[in-house]
Design a protein around this motif. Structure first.
Motif, PDB file in Angstrom:
ATOM      1  N   LEU A  13      -4.362  56.633 -10.683  1.00 47.83           N
ATOM      2  CA  LEU A  13      -5.759  56.172 -10.746  1.00 47.83           C
ATOM      3  C   LEU A  13      -6.481  57.348 -11.450  1.00 47.83           C
ATOM      4  CD1 LEU A  13      -5.974  55.799  -6.903  1.00 47.83           C
ATOM      5  CD2 LEU A  13      -6.475  53.875  -8.571  1.00 47.83           C
ATOM      6  N   LEU A 152      -6.676  55.852  -1.007  1.00 43.78           N
ATOM      7  CA  LEU A 152      -7.382  54.788  -1.845  1.00 43.78           C
ATOM      8  C   LEU A 152      -8.695  54.569  -1.575  1.00 43.78           C
ATOM      9  CD1 LEU A 152      -4.142  52.552  -2.420  1.00 43.78           C
ATOM     10  CD2 LEU A 152      -5.094  54.433  -3.994  1.00 43.78           C
ATOM     11  N   THR A 161      -5.675  52.644 -10.584  1.00 40.13           N
ATOM     12  CA  THR A 161      -4.525  52.397 -10.151  1.00 40.13           C
ATOM     13  C   THR A 161      -3.500  51.900 -10.981  1.00 40.13           C
ATOM     14  OG1 THR A 161      -5.667  52.471  -7.910  1.00 40.13           O
ATOM     15  CG2 THR A 161      -3.447  51.925  -7.930  1.00 40.13           C
ATOM     16  N   CYS A 182      -5.140  46.420  -3.631  1.00 35.97           N
ATOM     17  CA  CYS A 182      -5.854  46.738  -4.644  1.00 35.97           C
ATOM     18  C   CYS A 182      -7.173  45.671  -4.787  1.00 35.97           C
ATOM     19  CB  CYS A 182      -5.413  46.769  -5.986  1.00 35.97           C
ATOM     20  SG  CYS A 182      -4.234  48.060  -6.279  1.00 35.97           S
ATOM     21  N   TYR A 189      -7.331  48.385 -11.384  1.00 37.69           N
ATOM     22  CA  TYR A 189      -6.039  48.590 -11.475  1.00 37.69           C
ATOM     23  C   TYR A 189      -5.151  47.784 -12.739  1.00 37.69           C
ATOM     24  CZ  TYR A 189      -4.749  44.126  -9.160  1.00 37.69           C
ATOM     25  OH  TYR A 189      -4.872  42.701  -8.977  1.00 37.69           O
TER      26      TYR A 189
END
Length: 252
Positions: A13, A152, A161, A182, A189
């Motif tokens: 990230l 996260l 990410t 995610c 991501y």
């Protein structure tokens, strides 16, 4: 700034974002990338822009844009500038920290994937921090949920990410767990396709097309452009570094 990677392999990230300009010349770069710039054009394209090189093998009616949407298409100059950001110098220190209770509990960085049990932090100068996270597969540590999911969900300065997907086997059930995580957390991501040196050109192209179709039709938070890389040949690595430098604002 911060960044993170989950292995089976999940990702990284990061934090900011500038614009990239046209190629003129590379004024300053790492010795390794200077060697790349001396390669013949065909080899240079294969190493620096692997999707572009793969697109040349598509049938004319398929269109190379299917696998390379050129959303991120930096110049060699920008890639060279990004390389210097990752180069450790007296003024640009690369510092390593681990979430392990004692340093001797931290994994050796030479160990193969699947051995990361704690979060490892790599501070890249004053630019950003890259976080290598434990895997989410059968080797995941017992405190994976408390450690990784909490990080996260609660780390507000995460920029991106990076999910590491084995290009030889494609997206697995375990990869889908990370993708769902995610999507559920609304995290932006990117999919990095690893081990692209392990397959024939035809097989790799088939895998890339399948994964690209999955990203286009089954995801909302995934960056539409894939990043295929090889840790053996370094193909795609320079472009990925530039992407990281870009989204963290380090090229400004």
């Amino acid at each position: 700034m911060a960044a993170a990677r989950l292995s089976h392999r999940m990702g990284r990230l990061l934090e900011k974002a500038p614009a990239l300009g046209p190629w003129t010349r590379v004024y300053s770069t790492s010795p390794a990338f200077a060697e790349v710039l001396r390669l013949p054009q065909k080899q240079l394209t294969k190493v620096v822009y692997p999707l572009r090189e793969l697109g040349q093998h598509l049938a004319a009616d398929s269109g190379p844009g299917l696998i390379e949407q050129r959303l991120f298409d930096p110049s060699l100059e920008d890639i060279g500038r990004a390389e210097s950001i990752f180069e450790a110098t007296a003024r640009n220190r690369i510092e390593y920290l681990s979430s392990a209770v004692r340093l001797d509990h931290a994994p050796s960085l030479q160990q193969p994937e699947g051995h990361t049990k704690k979060m490892n932090f790599f501070k890249v100068g004053k630019h950003f921090t890259l976080v290598d996270m434990p895997g989410y597969g059968y080797r995941a540590p017992e405190d994976f949920v408390d450690m990784v999911e909490t990080y996260l969900k609660e780390r507000n300065n995460l920029k991106r990410t990076f999910l590491l997907v084995d290009s030889v086997v494609g997206i697995t059930k375990l990869d889908n767990i990370a993708i769902e995580m995610c999507e559920e957390f609304a995290l932006p991501y990117v999919m990095i396709l690893t081990k692209i040196d392990k397959s024939s050109k035809g097989y790799l192209l088939k895998q890339v097309l399948q994964i690209q179709k999955f990203v286009n039709t089954q995801t909302q938070g995934c960056f539409p452009q894939l990043f295929p890389i090889s840790a053996v040949t370094n193909s795609g690595v320079h472009l990925l570094k530039c992407f990281i430098a870009d989204i963290t604002g380090s090229l400004k």
